[in-house]
Structure formats: structure tokens, C-alpha cells
Design a protein around this motif. Structure first.
Motif: not given
Length: 403
Positions: A218-227, A239-251, A389-394
Motif C-alpha cells: 500500500t505504501a509503495i502505491g502511495n509513493v508511486r502516486e506521489l511521484y 534515482d539516488l541510492m537506488s536498489s532493486c526497485s525505484s517505486h516509480l509509476p508503471e509502466p 494493520i496500518l500501512s507504513d506511513p509515507v
């Protein structure tokens, strides 16, 4: 769907917006179950909110001191140093100007009980006493409250229950703590460059790939919405300090993304990247890119690992074209020991203030903003569902480069 009577319950996304002297702020709080029969809306907001259909919204502007108690000079009091900061285990807390602390740490001076967790701000510190402000941190600010209906819910048969005060709900536990306070800026930088409990070379620590997410779905979805809101389609993004995902909107084809990180294997697995650069920002602060090379820079759930974040944000502004955004996002999970030392002891909204202050000290930024997202539900299959039960805050801070 047509309703012949007022709906009893709904899911509503609230947004609290306000302007401080240093930035524009928005606190987004999702409430899954609003009960229109007993929950309290501020002012005359109820009549319009109860008639909303999914996808519709309403808003009200409130003067300072309406959604929270008004500012009172009587709430600024002195506290002898001897009556502050003694925990139940006997350990002492050293007060820092501009920081927030539970009122229970100064209970005898603030006339409250020792377990009181309501925060107060230390305005200034001297050898003998503290100046303490127990006003709500939003007490001086006009506030705008938006309510967006997400869904209607069935109204079960109920006996008893509790009443939710919407104004208290959206202003509780942190909003306002991210702005500078006290006699000047909050003193986050008494020990800078920041230290960490684990000072092992980062290249060694991150030598083995960690294909993990520090956010739930859920939090990843909220980050994608923000970006998605902040970045233009087709933007060239670093993408600074990047790793296996960038949390950007698809596609991923929406952006041309360069990932800069520490582990080559993690970067290789990130399908949103079009270019990969291995670089340790804690050993070399200079970004290996030209001035204005990118349309935007993002840094997701990693700012807490930088020992010199001010200099890195200054570099981020340099490599971003004038007017492009530099966005920092974080939450409340990290690799223990590698976070900078102030980070774990700070309230979450104080961390927001620390990052905002880094932007201000870096210079070269205009149109500063902070945004928080809280209250959404964690996915049922998330491994941390039994903890909460709450998603990670962003938490997010951004500004426009070139100012």
C-alpha cells in the motif's frame, strides 16, 4: 447506486493543508470507517460531507486556533533544568533547542502527570532553565481541510461505540512538528557530519544483495502516486541510492531513469532503470553527472543513511535542470545501525523537519513542500500484518532546483 437516506458510514481521505514561513505542507489521513451518525466534523462541514458520493470531495478553510486550541502566551513557561529529562529508568535526556519532548519529561514544571506523552517544544536552553512551549504546533496557522469520499460502507447494527473528532484526528500526533521552532532553527546538526552506530564501510555492508522492500504494498502505491503527480511523463530521472526497485509509476517507459546505488546486482534487477551507476555517496559526495543533466532527482527510503545529506542535496540541485524537482521520501523502517544517529530518537515529524532543514541548508531550492500519508490499510498478505494493520506511513519533502 441511489440512496433513499443518508449513508451511515464511508471511507474518507482527508487532507490538511497549511503554509508555514518555510514551506507548503499537506497531511493526508485515510479513515476507513467514518460513522456519520456519531463522528464529529468541524464547523459546517458535516452537511456537505455526508452527501458526498465516491469520487467527490468538499473543503473548508479554518482560521488559526479553530481546528486546534488557539495559541496562548500562557502556554510558554520556564522549566528548571533540574526538573527536566529524568526518565523512569533514571537516565537523563539532554534538551536541544527546537526539539519536541513528551510533557511527562517535565511534568512537575508543566503541571501534568509523568506519563503524559503530549509533545512540547523546547524554545531555548540555558545552563539553569528551559523555555517550553506547550501550544499545539499548528496553533498559529490557518488550516484547510479537504474530505474526499472513497467508498460507502454498510451500516451494521451497533450498540454503543465511540465518537471520533475529525479535527483532532487529522491534527494529532505530529503535524506542525516539521517546521523550525524555538529561538531559531531546530538544532539537528550539533554533531555533523552525522555519525552511525555501524561505521563499517558501506561498500562492504551492501556487498551482498538485499532484494528487500522497506515499504508494504500500500505504501509503495502511495509513493508511486506521489511521484506520478510530481514528475512529468518522459522525464529524465536520477534515482539516488537506488536498489532493486525505484517505486516509480508503471509502466517504466514513462521515465528515463538512471539508478545510482551501491550494489550492482540489485541495480541490475531493477527493470525501471535504463542506466546504472555504482557509487558510494558517503565516501564521495560529488555526483558523477553534468550540471542540469536531469529533469528530476528522487531519493526513496534512503536519506537516513547519508552522513552528509546537506552536501548531497546540494549536488542533487546542481545536476537537476532549473525548475526540476528533487524529491525525498522516507518511512519508519531502515537497516538498524546504518541510520544517522539523530534519526531513531526523533519523532517521525521531526525527521520530516530534519530533511526539510537539509534542503534549506543546501540552498538552491525554491517552492519547498512537505507531505505525509497515513492511515491506509496494510495488505492482508504483508508479513508485518500481525504487528499493525496500518500501512507504513509515507513522509516526503521536495523542492524545485535553481532557486
Amino acid at each position: 447506486m441511489a440512496f433513499t437516506q443518508k449513508p451511515g458510514r464511508a471511507s474518507i481521505a482527508f487532507s490538511l493543508s497549511w503554509q508555514s514561513p518555510v514551506a507548503a505542507h499537506c497531511e493526508r489521513v485515510f479513515v476507513r470507517k467514518i460513522n456519520f451518525w456519531r463522528d464529529l466534523f468541524p464547523g459546517d462541514m458535516f452537511d456537505e460531507a455526508v452527501a458526498l458520493k465516491p469520487g467527490e470531495s468538499c473543503a473548508r478553510q479554518f482560521e488559526a486556533g479553530v481546528l486546534v486550541l488557539p495559541f496562548s502566551a500562557g502556554n510558554i513557561v520556564t522549566c528548571p533544568r533540574s526538573r527536566f529529562g529524568r526518565l523512569q529508568n533514571g537516565n537523563a535526556v539532554t534538551p536541544v533547542a527546537g526539539r519536541f519532548y513528551p510533557q511527562g519529561l517535565a511534568w512537575s514544571a508543566l503541571d501534568c502527570f509523568s506519563g503524559n506523552m503530549t509533545p512540547f517544544r523546547v524554545v531555548s536552553v540555558s545552563d539553569k532553565e528551559l523555555l517550553c512551549d506547550t501550544n499545539h504546533p499548528l496553533a498559529r496557522y490557518p488550516l484547510r481541510l479537504d474530505a474526499a469520499c472513497v467508498d460507502f460502507l454498510e451500516m451494521p447494527e451497533e450498540r454503543g461505540g465511540s465518537c471520533t473528532d475529525i479535527a483532532e484526528l487529522v491534527t494529532l500526533d505530529g503535524p506542525g512538528m516539521q517546521i523550525p521552532g524555538g529561538a531559531g532553527d531546530t538544532d539537528f546538526f550539533g554533531d555533523y557530519p552525522f555519525r552511525r552506530r555501524n561505521e563499517q564501510n558501506d561498500s562492504l555492508f551492501y556487498r551482498e544483495p538485499r532484494m528487500v522492500e522497506h515499504l508494504d504494498g500500500t505504501a509503495i502505491g502511495n509513493v508511486r502516486e506521489l511521484y506520478g503527480r510530481l514528475l512529468d511523463d518522459g522525464a529524465k530521472v536520477l534515482d539516488l541510492m537506488s536498489s532493486c526497485s525505484s517505486h516509480l509509476p508503471e509502466p517504466p517507459a514513462r521515465f528515463d531513469v538512471t539508478g545510482l546505488g551501491l550494489n550492482r546486482e540489485e541495480l541490475a534487477s531493477n527493470r525501471q532503470l535504463t542506466r546504472r551507476v555504482v557509487h558510494d555517496l558517503n565516501r564521495d559526495l560529488a555526483l558523477p553527472f553534468a550540471d542540469g543533466e536531469f529533469d528530476a532527482v528522487i531519493c526513496t527510503v534512503s536519506i537516513e543513511y547519508l552522513v552528509c545529506p546537506v552536501e548531497v542535496l546540494r549536488e542533487a540541485a546542481r545536476v537537476t535542470r532549473p525548475g526540476g524537482k528533487v524529491v525525498t521520501v522516507f518511512s519508519h523502517r531502515w537497516f538498524p545501525g546504518k541510520e544517522i544517529q539523530p534519526w531513531p530518537e526523533l519523532h517521525a515529524f521531526e525527521r520530516l523537519g530534519l530533511v526539510l532543514d537539509c534542503y534549506r541548508k543546501a540552498g538552491g531550492y525554491g517552492d519547498l513542500n512537505t507531505e505525509t500519508v497515513r492511515g491506509y490499510m496494510r495488505p492482508d498478505d504483508d508479513p508485518h500484518i500481525r504487528e499493525t494493520i496500518l500501512s507504513d506511513p509515507v513522509f516526503a519533502v521536495w523542492g524545485s532546483a535553481g532557486a
